[in-house]
Structures are given as C-alpha cells and as structure tokens.
Design a protein around this motif. Structure first.
Motif, PDB file in Angstrom:
ATOM      1  N   VAL A 124      -2.636  -1.536  -6.131  1.00  0.00           N
ATOM      2  CA  VAL A 124      -3.510  -0.958  -7.169  1.00  0.00           C
ATOM      3  C   VAL A 124      -2.929  -1.289  -8.552  1.00  0.00           C
ATOM      4  O   VAL A 124      -3.644  -1.676  -9.471  1.00  0.00           O
ATOM      5  CB  VAL A 124      -3.630   0.581  -6.972  1.00  0.00           C
ATOM      6  CG1 VAL A 124      -4.432   1.209  -8.099  1.00  0.00           C
ATOM      7  CG2 VAL A 124      -4.252   0.902  -5.628  1.00  0.00           C
ATOM      8  N   HIS A 138      -9.898  -0.754  -6.574  1.00  0.00           N
ATOM      9  CA  HIS A 138      -8.503  -0.556  -7.011  1.00  0.00           C
ATOM     10  C   HIS A 138      -8.436  -0.286  -8.515  1.00  0.00           C
ATOM     11  O   HIS A 138      -7.700   0.583  -8.958  1.00  0.00           O
ATOM     12  CB  HIS A 138      -7.656  -1.795  -6.688  1.00  0.00           C
ATOM     13  CG  HIS A 138      -7.269  -1.911  -5.249  1.00  0.00           C
ATOM     14  ND1 HIS A 138      -7.370  -0.874  -4.363  1.00  0.00           N
ATOM     15  CD2 HIS A 138      -6.781  -2.954  -4.539  1.00  0.00           C
ATOM     16  CE1 HIS A 138      -6.955  -1.271  -3.171  1.00  0.00           C
ATOM     17  NE2 HIS A 138      -6.593  -2.541  -3.252  1.00  0.00           N
ATOM     18  N   LEU A 177       1.441   4.317  -9.073  1.00  0.00           N
ATOM     19  CA  LEU A 177       0.341   3.679  -8.340  1.00  0.00           C
ATOM     20  C   LEU A 177       0.908   2.804  -7.219  1.00  0.00           C
ATOM     21  O   LEU A 177       2.018   2.281  -7.340  1.00  0.00           O
ATOM     22  CB  LEU A 177      -0.494   2.790  -9.277  1.00  0.00           C
ATOM     23  CG  LEU A 177      -1.052   3.422 -10.555  1.00  0.00           C
ATOM     24  CD1 LEU A 177      -1.782   2.358 -11.380  1.00  0.00           C
ATOM     25  CD2 LEU A 177      -1.993   4.569 -10.240  1.00  0.00           C
ATOM     26  N   ARG A 205      -9.966   3.247  -9.205  1.00  0.00           N
ATOM     27  CA  ARG A 205      -9.058   4.302  -8.731  1.00  0.00           C
ATOM     28  C   ARG A 205      -7.788   4.346  -9.586  1.00  0.00           C
ATOM     29  O   ARG A 205      -7.343   5.412 -10.015  1.00  0.00           O
ATOM     30  CB  ARG A 205      -8.686   4.028  -7.260  1.00  0.00           C
ATOM     31  CG  ARG A 205      -8.123   5.212  -6.527  1.00  0.00           C
ATOM     32  CD  ARG A 205      -8.434   5.112  -5.039  1.00  0.00           C
ATOM     33  NE  ARG A 205      -8.039   3.815  -4.473  1.00  0.00           N
ATOM     34  CZ  ARG A 205      -6.868   3.600  -3.870  1.00  0.00           C
ATOM     35  NH1 ARG A 205      -5.997   4.569  -3.759  1.00  0.00           N
ATOM     36  NH2 ARG A 205      -6.582   2.417  -3.358  1.00  0.00           N
ATOM     37  N   GLY A 206      -7.236   3.189  -9.868  1.00  0.00           N
ATOM     38  CA  GLY A 206      -6.014   3.126 -10.679  1.00  0.00           C
ATOM     39  C   GLY A 206      -6.246   3.652 -12.084  1.00  0.00           C
ATOM     40  O   GLY A 206      -5.402   4.374 -12.628  1.00  0.00           O
ATOM     41  N   ASP A 235       0.813  -1.220   0.000  1.00  0.00           N
ATOM     42  CA  ASP A 235       0.000   0.000   0.000  1.00  0.00           C
ATOM     43  C   ASP A 235       0.843   1.266   0.000  1.00  0.00           C
ATOM     44  O   ASP A 235       0.324   2.366   0.146  1.00  0.00           O
ATOM     45  CB  ASP A 235      -0.930   0.004   1.228  1.00  0.00           C
ATOM     46  CG  ASP A 235      -1.867  -1.191   1.180  1.00  0.00           C
ATOM     47  OD1 ASP A 235      -2.491  -1.399   0.129  1.00  0.00           O
ATOM     48  OD2 ASP A 235      -1.949  -1.929   2.177  1.00  0.00           O
ATOM     49  N   CYS A 244      -3.627  -4.807  -9.730  1.00  0.00           N
ATOM     50  CA  CYS A 244      -5.039  -4.978 -10.118  1.00  0.00           C
ATOM     51  C   CYS A 244      -5.273  -4.380 -11.507  1.00  0.00           C
ATOM     52  O   CYS A 244      -5.920  -4.995 -12.365  1.00  0.00           O
ATOM     53  CB  CYS A 244      -5.962  -4.303  -9.097  1.00  0.00           C
ATOM     54  SG  CYS A 244      -6.085  -5.183  -7.553  1.00  0.00           S
TER      55      CYS A 244
END
Lengths: 192, 114
Positions: free
Chosen positions: A137, A168, A133, A171-172, A103, A140
C-alpha cells in the motif's frame, strides 16, 4: 573523478545527452547523472523505509545497479521509468532480505534514528505514518503522491491490476489522513 | 497526475523536503563505483585465468601422444605443430588469455552486461 575537467562542462549539458554518454559507458557522465538524481532517489527510499542511513544505502544500490545495467537501456526516453523500476526493485529486495512480506501490516520504520526521535517535524511524522501502511500500500501511495504517477503507470510499474492500485491508493490515503489529522486540520485552517 | 488524489495529502507530500547532505553521499557513491569497477575487473581476470588454464590443459593433451598421433597423419600438421609448440606452451597460453582478458575487460563487461 576520472576526468575532473569535464565536470563543469557536463553540469550545463542537457540531460538526454548526459544519459546517452552514460549509456555509452562514460563514468563522468554517469557521476553527473548521480549528482542530478540523488536527491529524488534518496527522498523516495527514505519515504519507503523511514531511515535516512538505510535510504542512502538503498539509493547507492540503485545507482550501482544502474551503472551495471545502463548499457541495456533501450532508449533515452525510457530512462525515468527504468530508474523508477530499479528504485522499486531495490526496495523489494531489501524487504525480502529482511523477510518482510509485502502485505505485512506496517508499524514503525525499519529503524528509527535516535537523533530524530526527539524532533517533531512534518518529515518525521509523514515517514512514521507511511511506515504504518503495508509495504504494498505504501509504495502505491508514494508513487501516486510523491512521484506523481498515474494509477495505470503504477499498475505497470508494479505489475499488479489497476483495480488493486486504486484500492491501495484509496485505502492508504484514508489511513494517512487519519494518522496525519493534525496536519490536515492545520492545512484546512490555513486555507480558510 | 491523478485527479482522484486527496488534495490535503498532496500538499503534505509536496511540503516534504528533508535536507540531504550531497557531498558526502556523492563521495561515497564514487568510492562504491570504484569498488564495483575493481570487482568487475577481478571477475574478468579470474574468468580469463580459468579459461586460460583449461586452454593450457588442452594444449598439454594436444602436445602429448594424442596430439602427435593426429599431427603425424600429415606433414603440414607436423610443421604447424612444431611452429605452434614454440609459442603455444601452456604457460604462454595462460598468460596471453589473462592479458587479453585484462585489456578487454571493459568490452567483455559490456558484452556480458556485468
């Protein structure tokens, strides 16, 4: 090569049979599998780490682990998923070795090759954007966009909840779009 | 394929095609596989030797006073002991186990999934 005369013959053999031979311990068949799969494995590792030399080292580890544990493969059909799990676990091990948390906010690739720093290209920009990233993330996003896995497949591969995968990937994708806005604009202009 | 994916990003990812030099990678891979096989072979050989040494030590004890005491309890055992003593000396046992380990290292590796 243990038996070079067999290589040309294996080149035209269907993949399930080559996998079966490799599972039975045939080194030439395994080398043929490496030849067929190396581009995909190296590309995946390079997108993950942003460095072609490190990516090749990681790809080599993937194949070595595959050779050591191929005899445990349950079925030929499971080979693709099994290889993907190996690719992911080698990457996670590398992160652990470098004490990088899954993370931890990304910033730059693990190392940046001096030779490619000066030459802008989609490949380099995409790798740099991916490196920004968080590793969790990033993987994914890569599994979804680069490997074409569905969200549920990613959840199974990474052993995380489906909702987490969806968030993820969303957002990514948003962050990648923001980082690669020039390419997206050019793409849109080309389409119109 | 996911229907929720961003089509522009999908196009960018499908355009991502860095050039990979294959022959050098494959040659390195082959050398790495050779090294891995050699290491596995050595591990088996060392493992076999350790087992052989333990077997050898056990044989020394068995042929010592304790072994004789056990063997003397019955004439058959005594005969068997004298026959075996010719072949199962600690050194022979060590060499034999190491040799079997070396010959069967592929099968042993398969069994242990090394």
């Amino acid at each position: 090569v243990q038996n070079p005369s067999r290589r040309p013959r294996l080149e035209h053999v269907a993949e399930p049979l080559v996998i079966k031979l490799a599972v039975d311990g045939d080194r030439v068949a395994f080398e043929e599998l490496v030849r067929r799969r190396q581009q995909g494995v190296r590309r995946f590792q390079r997108q993950l780490c942003g460095d072609s030399t490190l990516a090749d080292d990681l790809a080599q580890q993937v194949f070595l682990r595959a050779w050591r544990s191929l005899r445990n493969l349950q079925s030929i059909e499971a080979f693709n998923g099994w290889m993907k799990r190996l690719m992911i676990s080698v990457w996670f091990d590398e992160l652990r070795r470098r004490r990088i948390s899954l993370d931890q906010p990304g910033h730059t690739p693990l190392t940046v090759e001096p030779s490619i720093r000066e030459t802008p290209s989609l490949e380099r920009d995409l790798e740099n954007a991916l490196a920004r990233l968080e590793p969790r993330v990033r993987i994914c996003v890569l599994l979804a966009y680069s490997e074409g896995n569905s969200h549920s497949e990613i959840a199974e591969l990474l052993q995380i909840p489906l909702g987490t995968v969806k968030s993820h990937v969303t957002r990514g994708s948003e962050r990648l779009r923001a980082l690669l806005v020039d390419y997206a604009d050019a793409d849109r202009r080309q389409a119109t | 394929m996911n229907e929720q994916l961003d089509p522009e990003l999908s196009r960018l990812f499908s355009s991502y095609a860095p050039e990979f030099e294959s022959s050098d990678f494959l040659a390195k891979m082959q050398r790495a596989l050779d090294r891995a096989e050699r290491r596995a072979c050595w591990r088996i050989a060392i493992g076999s030797t350790v087992i052989a040494i333990v077997a050898g030590v056990a044989a020394v004890f068995a042929s010592g006073p304790l072994g004789k005491l056990v063997a003397l309890t019955d004439h058959t055992s005594l005969l068997l002991e004298s026959q075996l003593a010719l072949w199962l000396t600690p050194l022979n046992l060590t060499l034999l186990t190491a040799l079997v380990g070396l010959c069967l290292h592929r099968r042993i590796r398969a069994m242990l999934a090394l």
